[in-house]
Design an enzyme around this catalytic site. Structure first.
Site, PDB file in Angstrom:
ATOM      1  N   ARG A 124       1.003  -1.411   0.055  1.00  0.00           N
ATOM      2  CA  ARG A 124       0.254  -0.023   0.037  1.00  0.00           C
ATOM      3  C   ARG A 124       0.887   1.387  -0.058  1.00  0.00           C
ATOM      4  O   ARG A 124       1.858   1.211   0.856  1.00  0.00           O
ATOM      5  CB  ARG A 124      -0.923  -0.067   1.292  1.00  0.00           C
ATOM      6  CG  ARG A 124      -1.584   1.314   1.450  1.00  0.00           C
ATOM      7  CD  ARG A 124      -2.851   1.131   2.446  1.00  0.00           C
ATOM      8  NE  ARG A 124      -2.673   0.837   3.674  1.00  0.00           N
ATOM      9  CZ  ARG A 124      -3.355   0.645   4.790  1.00  0.00           C
ATOM     10  NH1 ARG A 124      -4.648   0.553   4.487  1.00  0.00           N
ATOM     11  NH2 ARG A 124      -2.992   0.207   5.881  1.00  0.00           N
ATOM     12  N   ARG A 156       3.116   4.410   4.483  1.00  0.00           N
ATOM     13  CA  ARG A 156       2.777   4.873   5.852  1.00  0.00           C
ATOM     14  C   ARG A 156       3.581   4.427   6.860  1.00  0.00           C
ATOM     15  O   ARG A 156       4.114   3.119   6.615  1.00  0.00           O
ATOM     16  CB  ARG A 156       1.346   4.212   6.248  1.00  0.00           C
ATOM     17  CG  ARG A 156       0.251   5.334   5.641  1.00  0.00           C
ATOM     18  CD  ARG A 156      -1.068   4.594   5.914  1.00  0.00           C
ATOM     19  NE  ARG A 156      -1.486   4.073   7.189  1.00  0.00           N
ATOM     20  CZ  ARG A 156      -2.566   3.220   7.524  1.00  0.00           C
ATOM     21  NH1 ARG A 156      -3.666   3.468   6.887  1.00  0.00           N
ATOM     22  NH2 ARG A 156      -2.601   2.986   8.884  1.00  0.00           N
ATOM     23  N   ARG A 167      -0.108  -4.553  14.366  1.00  0.00           N
ATOM     24  CA  ARG A 167      -1.663  -4.010  14.332  1.00  0.00           C
ATOM     25  C   ARG A 167      -2.458  -5.254  14.068  1.00  0.00           C
ATOM     26  O   ARG A 167      -3.885  -5.153  14.574  1.00  0.00           O
ATOM     27  CB  ARG A 167      -1.613  -2.989  13.306  1.00  0.00           C
ATOM     28  CG  ARG A 167      -1.130  -1.603  13.598  1.00  0.00           C
ATOM     29  CD  ARG A 167      -0.316  -0.898  12.214  1.00  0.00           C
ATOM     30  NE  ARG A 167      -1.578  -0.534  11.536  1.00  0.00           N
ATOM     31  CZ  ARG A 167      -1.631  -0.410  10.241  1.00  0.00           C
ATOM     32  NH1 ARG A 167      -0.454  -0.762   9.403  1.00  0.00           N
ATOM     33  NH2 ARG A 167      -2.447   0.075   9.712  1.00  0.00           N
TER      34      ARG A 167
HETATM   35  P1  AMP Z   1      -5.924   3.191  10.389  1.00  0.00           P
HETATM   36  O1  AMP Z   1      -5.720   4.183   9.511  1.00  0.00           O
HETATM   37  O2  AMP Z   1      -7.406   3.039  10.832  1.00  0.00           O
HETATM   38  O3  AMP Z   1      -5.331   1.937  10.350  1.00  0.00           O
HETATM   39  O4  AMP Z   1      -5.286   3.736  11.892  1.00  0.00           O
HETATM   40  C1  AMP Z   1      -3.946   4.001  11.959  1.00  0.00           C
HETATM   41  C2  AMP Z   1      -3.860   3.995  13.374  1.00  0.00           C
HETATM   42  O5  AMP Z   1      -4.368   5.157  14.009  1.00  0.00           O
HETATM   43  C3  AMP Z   1      -4.019   2.554  14.321  1.00  0.00           C
HETATM   44  O6  AMP Z   1      -3.282   1.881  14.224  1.00  0.00           O
HETATM   45  C4  AMP Z   1      -4.058   3.579  15.744  1.00  0.00           C
HETATM   46  O7  AMP Z   1      -2.828   3.636  16.071  1.00  0.00           O
HETATM   47  C5  AMP Z   1      -4.504   4.735  15.391  1.00  0.00           C
HETATM   48  N1  AMP Z   1      -6.189   4.890  15.322  1.00  0.00           N
HETATM   49  C6  AMP Z   1      -7.019   4.784  14.520  1.00  0.00           C
HETATM   50  N2  AMP Z   1      -8.371   4.735  14.607  1.00  0.00           N
HETATM   51  C7  AMP Z   1      -8.321   4.492  16.042  1.00  0.00           C
HETATM   52  C8  AMP Z   1      -9.551   3.850  17.080  1.00  0.00           C
HETATM   53  N3  AMP Z   1     -10.417   3.956  16.746  1.00  0.00           N
HETATM   54  N4  AMP Z   1      -8.792   3.762  18.199  1.00  0.00           N
HETATM   55  C9  AMP Z   1      -7.431   3.738  18.711  1.00  0.00           C
HETATM   56  N5  AMP Z   1      -6.581   3.913  17.884  1.00  0.00           N
HETATM   57  C10 AMP Z   1      -6.808   4.552  16.511  1.00  0.00           C
END
Ligand code: AMP
Length: 194
Positions: A124, A156, A167
């Site tokens: 990605r 990223r 993750r």
């Molecule tokens: P994502 O883009 O949804 O994969 O989010 C990237 C990162 O942002 C995650 O691995 C978390 O560190 C943080 N993050 C995003 N949304 C949340 C959430 N609802 N709760 C906790 N951490 C979040």
């Protein structure tokens, strides 16, 4: 329409969310995007979140609660919204029950096997300005310049293999708890994300 999309990293939440938000004419609210914008802007929340995100851990629930409550109170979200990446824990789901008024219409769980998502995550690439998503072989990823908005296309920081695996572990734990709480009996629809 008030929608939630969840699924493991790389399940296609970002891509499907953009399409659904456009279809229903509601804002696409990604908590990950909110944190990435805060990091780029160098805000206090961004600085605090960066190390947590780079490790692949979750930002604390109380921080999310404030951010989501504030975002859903904005005028463009008055008639509906699509939440991407929130809730991710049972506490966040309880918080959303309190924040969302009127309540959620539908939660979609995008299912994709782990080997498929690891492959997707490592290939990605995203653009810095608006988060357009590419794979490593797309022309925009190869040139490093987004064909839509001209911004830099990068990997990223949390899409490295070790952060991605961590993750996925964190997701597996939290998703099981979340689906226990909000399982199909409570209106969660599962979709095939492959
Ligand atoms: P994502 O883009 O949804 O994969 O989010 C990237 C990162 O942002 C995650 O691995 C978390 O560190 C943080 N993050 C995003 N949304 C949340 C959430 N609802 N709760 C906790 N951490 C979040």
């Amino acid at each position: 329409m008030r929608l939630v999309i969840f699924g493991r990293q790389g399940a296609g939440k970002g891509t499907q969310s953009k399409l659904l938000a456009e279809h229903f004419g509601v804002p696409h609210i990604s908590t990950g995007d909110i944190f990435r914008a805060a990091i780029s802007a160098g805000t206090e929340i961004g600085l605090a979140a960066k190390a947590i995100m780079d490790r692949g851990d979750l930002v604390p629930d109380d921080v999310l609660r404030g951010i989501v409550a504030e975002r859903l109170a904005q005028s463009d979200a008055a008639d509906g919204w699509l939440l991407d990446g929130f809730p991710r824990t049972p506490t966040q789901a309880d918080d959303l029950d309190q924040i969302a008024d009127p309540p959620l219409d539908l939660a979609i769980n995008l299912e994709v096997p782990e080997d498929v998502v690891v492959e997707r995550i490592s290939s990605r690439r995203v653009c810095k300005a608006e988060g357009h998503i590419y794979t490593a072989n797309d022309p925009s990823a190869r040139s490093g310049i987004c064909e839509v908005d001209g911004s830099a296309v990068v990997q990223r920081d949390d899409d490295t293999e070790s952060a991605a695996r961590h993750r996925l572990e964190v997701y597996a734990e939290q998703a099981a708890a979340l689906l226990d709480r909000d399982g199909e009996a409570n209106g969660v629809v599962t979709g095939d994300g492959v």
